[in-house]
Design a protein around this motif. Structure first.
Motif, short mmCIF file in Angstrom:
data_model
loop_
_atom_site.label_atom_id
_atom_site.label_comp_id
_atom_site.label_asym_id
_atom_site.label_seq_id
_atom_site.Cartn_x
_atom_site.Cartn_y
_atom_site.Cartn_z
N ARG A 44 0.66 -1.20 0.22
CA ARG A 44 -0.37 0.12 -0.10
C ARG A 44 0.95 1.53 -0.08
N TYR A 45 0.88 2.06 -0.98
CA TYR A 45 1.18 3.43 -0.63
C TYR A 45 0.32 4.92 0.01
N ALA A 46 1.15 5.32 0.71
CA ALA A 46 0.68 6.57 1.43
C ALA A 46 0.41 7.67 0.66
N SER A 47 -0.92 7.87 0.85
CA SER A 47 -1.62 9.44 0.64
C SER A 47 -0.69 9.97 0.58
N SER A 48 -0.49 10.82 1.65
CA SER A 48 0.44 11.94 1.60
C SER A 48 1.22 11.13 2.66
N GLY A 49 2.91 12.08 2.80
CA GLY A 49 3.93 11.60 3.98
C GLY A 49 4.61 10.54 3.46
N ASP A 50 5.76 10.71 4.07
CA ASP A 50 6.81 10.25 3.20
C ASP A 50 7.60 8.53 4.04
N ALA A 51 7.42 7.35 3.61
CA ALA A 51 7.84 6.64 4.87
C ALA A 51 9.57 5.98 3.78
N TYR A 52 10.42 5.96 4.91
CA TYR A 52 11.94 5.66 4.05
C TYR A 52 12.75 4.19 4.90
N VAL A 53 13.41 3.83 4.82
CA VAL A 53 14.19 2.22 5.53
C VAL A 53 15.71 2.66 5.26
N ASP A 54 16.55 3.15 5.80
CA ASP A 54 18.02 3.16 5.86
C ASP A 54 17.53 4.45 4.77
N ALA A 55 17.32 5.58 4.86
CA ALA A 55 17.41 6.98 4.14
C ALA A 55 16.69 6.59 3.06
N VAL A 56 15.92 5.99 2.72
CA VAL A 56 15.48 5.67 1.18
C VAL A 56 13.76 5.72 1.08
N PRO A 57 13.89 6.24 0.41
CA PRO A 57 11.77 6.21 0.45
C PRO A 57 11.48 4.87 -0.11
N ILE A 58 10.44 3.91 0.57
CA ILE A 58 10.05 2.89 0.49
C ILE A 58 9.75 2.44 -1.09
N SER A 59 8.62 3.80 -1.63
CA SER A 59 8.43 3.80 -2.75
C SER A 59 9.70 3.59 -4.28
N GLU A 60 10.60 3.76 -3.41
CA GLU A 60 12.19 3.39 -4.58
C GLU A 60 12.65 1.99 -4.26
N LEU A 61 11.92 1.12 -3.62
CA LEU A 61 12.94 -0.33 -3.12
C LEU A 61 11.23 -1.28 -3.45
N SER A 62 12.16 -2.14 -4.30
CA SER A 62 11.60 -3.38 -4.78
C SER A 62 11.10 -4.16 -3.68
N ARG A 63 10.69 -4.91 -3.74
CA ARG A 63 9.58 -5.92 -2.91
C ARG A 63 11.05 -6.53 -2.26
N SER A 64 11.94 -7.46 -3.52
CA SER A 64 12.68 -8.16 -3.03
C SER A 64 13.98 -7.55 -2.29
N SER A 65 14.04 -6.64 -2.68
CA SER A 65 14.87 -5.65 -1.62
C SER A 65 14.55 -5.25 -0.74
N ALA A 66 13.15 -5.31 -0.52
CA ALA A 66 12.83 -4.81 1.19
C ALA A 66 12.71 -6.05 2.57
N SER A 67 12.53 -7.02 1.09
CA SER A 67 11.91 -8.76 1.96
C SER A 67 13.34 -9.46 2.46
N ASP A 68 14.53 -8.54 1.95
CA ASP A 68 15.79 -8.58 2.50
C ASP A 68 16.46 -7.46 3.87
N LEU A 69 15.37 -7.06 3.82
CA LEU A 69 15.37 -6.19 4.85
C LEU A 69 15.25 -6.08 6.30
N TYR A 70 13.98 -6.56 6.03
CA TYR A 70 12.77 -6.93 7.05
C TYR A 70 12.58 -7.96 6.62
#
Length: 93
Positions: A44-70
């Motif tokens: 799901r994507y936020a309709s406003s605001g930002d979400a980051y993982v290690d200073a990278v916006p979640i919208s820029e992470l692929s699902r596979s790279s996200a699953s490597d992180l958490y």
């Protein structure tokens, strides 16, 4: 926000989770727990605001790279027939 509501599901949420930490989130029905994790998982994507993982916006992470992180245990988890809860939590490592 959900389609049937004009009120934000999450508002003013800031959290810092260190590498290796296990975190549980508790709250009332409709508090936004599932929405929080769905945003982190890229489901799901936020309709406003930002979400980051290690200073990278979640919208820029692929699902596979996200699953490597958490990883997550959602409300409707797939439980494997094992002797311990630990096995189910560590299965994907």
């Amino acid at each position: 926000t959900y389609p049937q509501s004009s009120a934000p599901t999450l508002r003013g949420l800031t959290t810092h989770i260190r590498p290796g930490e296990f975190v549980g989130v508790a709250g009332h029905i409709g508090a936004g727990k599932s929405t929080f994790f769905e945003i982190l998982a890229g489901l799901r994507y936020a309709s406003s605001g930002d979400a980051y993982v290690d200073a990278v916006p979640i919208s820029e992470l692929s699902r596979s790279s996200a699953s490597d992180l958490y990883g997550f245990c959602f409300q409707q988890p797939q439980i494997f027939n094992a002797k311990t809860i630990r096995f189910n939590l560590e299965f994907v490592r």
